[in-house]
Each structure stands twice: as C-alpha cells, then as structure tokens.
Design an enzyme around this catalytic site. Structure first.
Site, PDB file in Angstrom:
ATOM      1  N   GLY A  26       0.821  -1.213   0.000  1.00  0.00           N
ATOM      2  CA  GLY A  26       0.000   0.000   0.000  1.00  0.00           C
ATOM      3  C   GLY A  26       0.850   1.255   0.000  1.00  0.00           C
ATOM      4  O   GLY A  26       0.547   2.221   0.692  1.00  0.00           O
ATOM      5  N   ALA A  27       1.912   1.254  -0.816  1.00  0.00           N
ATOM      6  CA  ALA A  27       2.890   2.343  -0.772  1.00  0.00           C
ATOM      7  C   ALA A  27       2.542   3.517  -1.673  1.00  0.00           C
ATOM      8  O   ALA A  27       3.287   4.493  -1.714  1.00  0.00           O
ATOM      9  CB  ALA A  27       4.272   1.806  -1.168  1.00  0.00           C
ATOM     10  N   ASN A  28       1.428   3.447  -2.371  1.00  0.00           N
ATOM     11  CA  ASN A  28       1.112   4.516  -3.320  1.00  0.00           C
ATOM     12  C   ASN A  28       0.460   5.732  -2.667  1.00  0.00           C
ATOM     13  O   ASN A  28       0.241   6.740  -3.327  1.00  0.00           O
ATOM     14  CB  ASN A  28       0.198   3.989  -4.428  1.00  0.00           C
ATOM     15  CG  ASN A  28      -1.121   3.454  -3.896  1.00  0.00           C
ATOM     16  OD1 ASN A  28      -1.179   2.317  -3.450  1.00  0.00           O
ATOM     17  ND2 ASN A  28      -2.168   4.263  -3.934  1.00  0.00           N
ATOM     18  N   GLY A  30      -0.629   7.800   1.475  1.00  0.00           N
ATOM     19  CA  GLY A  30      -0.715   7.801   2.926  1.00  0.00           C
ATOM     20  C   GLY A  30       0.515   7.305   3.652  1.00  0.00           C
ATOM     21  O   GLY A  30       1.657   7.615   3.302  1.00  0.00           O
ATOM     22  N   GLY A  32       1.892   4.426   3.770  1.00  0.00           N
ATOM     23  CA  GLY A  32       2.794   3.609   2.973  1.00  0.00           C
ATOM     24  C   GLY A  32       3.769   4.445   2.171  1.00  0.00           C
ATOM     25  O   GLY A  32       4.957   4.108   2.068  1.00  0.00           O
ATOM     26  N   SER A 164      -3.737  -0.512  15.099  1.00  0.00           N
ATOM     27  CA  SER A 164      -4.556   0.702  15.162  1.00  0.00           C
ATOM     28  C   SER A 164      -4.919   1.027  16.601  1.00  0.00           C
ATOM     29  O   SER A 164      -5.164   0.124  17.418  1.00  0.00           O
ATOM     30  CB  SER A 164      -5.845   0.517  14.354  1.00  0.00           C
ATOM     31  OG  SER A 164      -6.748   1.589  14.561  1.00  0.00           O
ATOM     32  N   TYR A 189     -13.733  -2.853  10.709  1.00  0.00           N
ATOM     33  CA  TYR A 189     -12.394  -2.240  10.753  1.00  0.00           C
ATOM     34  C   TYR A 189     -11.668  -2.595  12.048  1.00  0.00           C
ATOM     35  O   TYR A 189     -10.528  -3.078  12.019  1.00  0.00           O
ATOM     36  CB  TYR A 189     -12.502  -0.722  10.618  1.00  0.00           C
ATOM     37  CG  TYR A 189     -11.154  -0.053  10.736  1.00  0.00           C
ATOM     38  CD1 TYR A 189     -10.246  -0.102   9.685  1.00  0.00           C
ATOM     39  CD2 TYR A 189     -10.771   0.609  11.901  1.00  0.00           C
ATOM     40  CE1 TYR A 189      -8.993   0.487   9.790  1.00  0.00           C
ATOM     41  CE2 TYR A 189      -9.521   1.206  12.016  1.00  0.00           C
ATOM     42  CZ  TYR A 189      -8.642   1.141  10.954  1.00  0.00           C
ATOM     43  OH  TYR A 189      -7.399   1.715  11.067  1.00  0.00           O
TER      44      TYR A 189
END
Length: 328
Positions: A26-28, A30, A32, A164, A189
């Site tokens: 998920g590095a694209n 936020g 990440g 979280s 979540y």
C-alpha cells in the site's frame, strides 16, 4: 510506555540503510508512501507495492522527485487477492528486482473507509478482514524464507504489522472473523485490526519457537490524517475544505508523514525486540514510543485461534522449518 530516552531515536536522522531492501504494501499513498520515503532517504532500496498501476507509478515518480537518487522499484500487489500475493512474492523470491535480499516488510495496505454493507473478495472472503489481515498473513508466509535468508549474526530481518489505536476502543474479540452475521463498517475495521495485531504477536512467538531469526513487531500510527500531511502531487492532494476540517483536529491529530515514524522505528531500530508494540507517545500523536496493546489482541487464546482460522481460510501454513534451514 517506553523507558528509552526520548532523544535516543531521531526520525529525521535514521540509521544508514545502505545495502538493505524493504517491501512496503500500500505504498502509493498515505502512511505507505511516507514510510517508503523515509526508508529511501536513509539509503534503503524500497519496493513500493500497490494494486493500482497508475497510482503506484505516480507515487514512484513523486518519491524519486522528493528524494534525488532514491533506489526504488514498484510491484503490483493486491493483498485481497491470493493469486496476486503469490505472483508478487514469486517475483521477489525469483530475484527479479535490483537486490535479491529482503531485509524487512511492512504490512501497511488496508481498507480504512469500510463499506456500509458486507462485501466479499473474488474468493468469498469478507473484504475488510481479507485486505487488512488475511492477505498479509499469506504474504508473510510467502516471504518468510526470503526474509530468513537475509539474517546474519548481527542483523535480524523484520516484519511490521500495522495495528490501530481503535483496538483500544472496544472489545471486538474475533469470534466471527469474516462477520458472516452482524456486519458493521466500524466493527469490521476494528475487528480486522485486532486480528492484525494478534497475528503479529503470534507470529513472533512462533518464529522464536521455530528458531527462525526473523522478528515480528506491531506498530500503529495514532490518529494520522491527510489534511495535516504534506501535499505530494499524485499522492496526497487534500482540498481546502479537508485542510480546514483536519486542521481543527490538531490537538489530537498529526500528519501521515509523522504517523509513519513509529512504523519506521519498529522496522529499523536495532534495540527493539520482536513482539513489541509501538505507536505515538501521546497515543494519537507524538514521537514513537513503546506501548501496551489491547488485552484482546495480546490474549494468547485469541492469537492462537485467529492464526488457526487464517491457516484454514488461506489453505496454507507458514514454512517455519524451511525458513530456519534457509537461515543457517
């Protein structure tokens, strides 16, 4: 809370990571993206993974523009799709990247804005649990031997699971991990993050028992929001209204660039041991500090039950014996 001196770790002056390689899911965008940027600034080779080719390329280009000379590659990976996970892991194991070794992986990708009604993946798994927890469980199994190969007497590779602060706000013991009854967006979540943390702690216990020189650490970013994060073209471009709205939360919130600090410290700080839990010192914001996880996610029975459930749902077991042999 941590007893380490507050000034013992400076997020702006990370230990040199030249010669080391890390994968961030998920590095694209936020957390990440900012995690990847911090690693690249420290000299690491970073494999940025994500499921959207165009967004991933935009993030890659943005990182190279912000960190001249950065060593960075991209990897298409959808953590909600077991086939995508196995194909991506095979690419890493097959030496298709600039550096064959893998020193660490950050399990960051996830669903934050959950659907109002229950949704499932192509293979019938509940979307939030599959993305946040189960997919990373599969990825950890697929990359474990590769991580173990990078171990030396002075260096233990790491996996960092993204927890979280929401896990402290309710007792969501995952009796029904896929929420086949009683689905709710918030419950999905929180329960998925309880599972992530429980899997991270259980992974470390099993790695130790098997003699695999890989550490598993859990970290959370506090309350980190886009409107308080730096503007990065193609990555983080909040509008004026969001900037104003998020600015009102300044007393309890921070930018995602700061929220990445506990994640990076959990990955890089040699004084941290497997099984630890890290987050912002003031819970929702502040510099990284060791913290106490929720009672549910650290409960040995919950941990074992979730691990067995993930083995069943994924149809695999972690290759502990093979990884231990690979590290010798």
């Amino acid at each position: 809370m941590s007893t380490r001196a507050a000034d013992a770790w400076d997020p702006r002056d990370l230990p040199p990571q030249d010669g080391r390689s890390y994968l961030v899911t998920g590095a694209n965008a936020g957390l990440g993206f900012f995690t990847s940027e911090k690693l690249a600034r420290a000299g690491a080779h970073v494999i940025m993974s994500g499921r959207h080719p165009n967004r991933l390329q935009a993030a890659h280009d943005a990182l190279e523009a912000r960190v001249p000379g950065a060593s960075v590659e991209t990897l298409l990976l959808d953590v909600a799709n077991p086939g995508s996970i196995r194909a991506a892991a095979a690419s890493v194991r097959g030496g298709l990247f600039q550096r064959a070794r893998l020193d660490g992986v950050v399990f960051n990708a996830g669903v934050v804005h959950t659907p109002h009604a229950r949704e499932t993946t192509r293979d019938g798994r509940e979307l939030v649990f599959a993305t946040n927890a189960l997919g990373h469980f599969v990825l950890g199994a697929e990359l474990l031997t590769q991580l173990a190969k990078a171990a030396t007497p002075r260096h233990r590779p790491r996996m960092v699971w993204l927890g979280s602060v929401s896990t402290l706000l309710g007792r969501y013991a995952p009796e029904d991990p896929q929420l086949e009854s009683g689905y709710g967006g918030w419950k999905a979540y929180v329960q998925s993050k309880v599972a992530v943390q429980a899997l991270g702690f259980e992974a470390d216990a099993r790695l130790r028992d098997a003699g695999v020189p890989v550490d598993s650490v859990v970290a959370h970013p506090g309350y980190s929001i886009g409107g308080r994060s730096p503007r990065v073209t193609g990555v983080n471009e909040p509008g004026l209204l969001k900037r104003l709205r998020d600015g009102l939360q300044a007393p309890i919130a921070q930018g995602k660039d700061t929220g990445a600090d506990p994640i990076v410290r959990a990955l890089l700080d040699p004084s941290i041991e497997g099984g630890e839990y890290w987050g912002p010192r003031l819970l929702t914001r502040g510099e990284p500090a060791r913290q106490r996880p929720s009672a549910t996610s650290s409960d040995p029975e919950v941990r074992a039950r979730l691990w067995e459930a993930c083995e069943h749902l994924a149809g695999l077991t972690w290759p502990f014996e093979k990884a231990a042999r690979a590290a010798r």
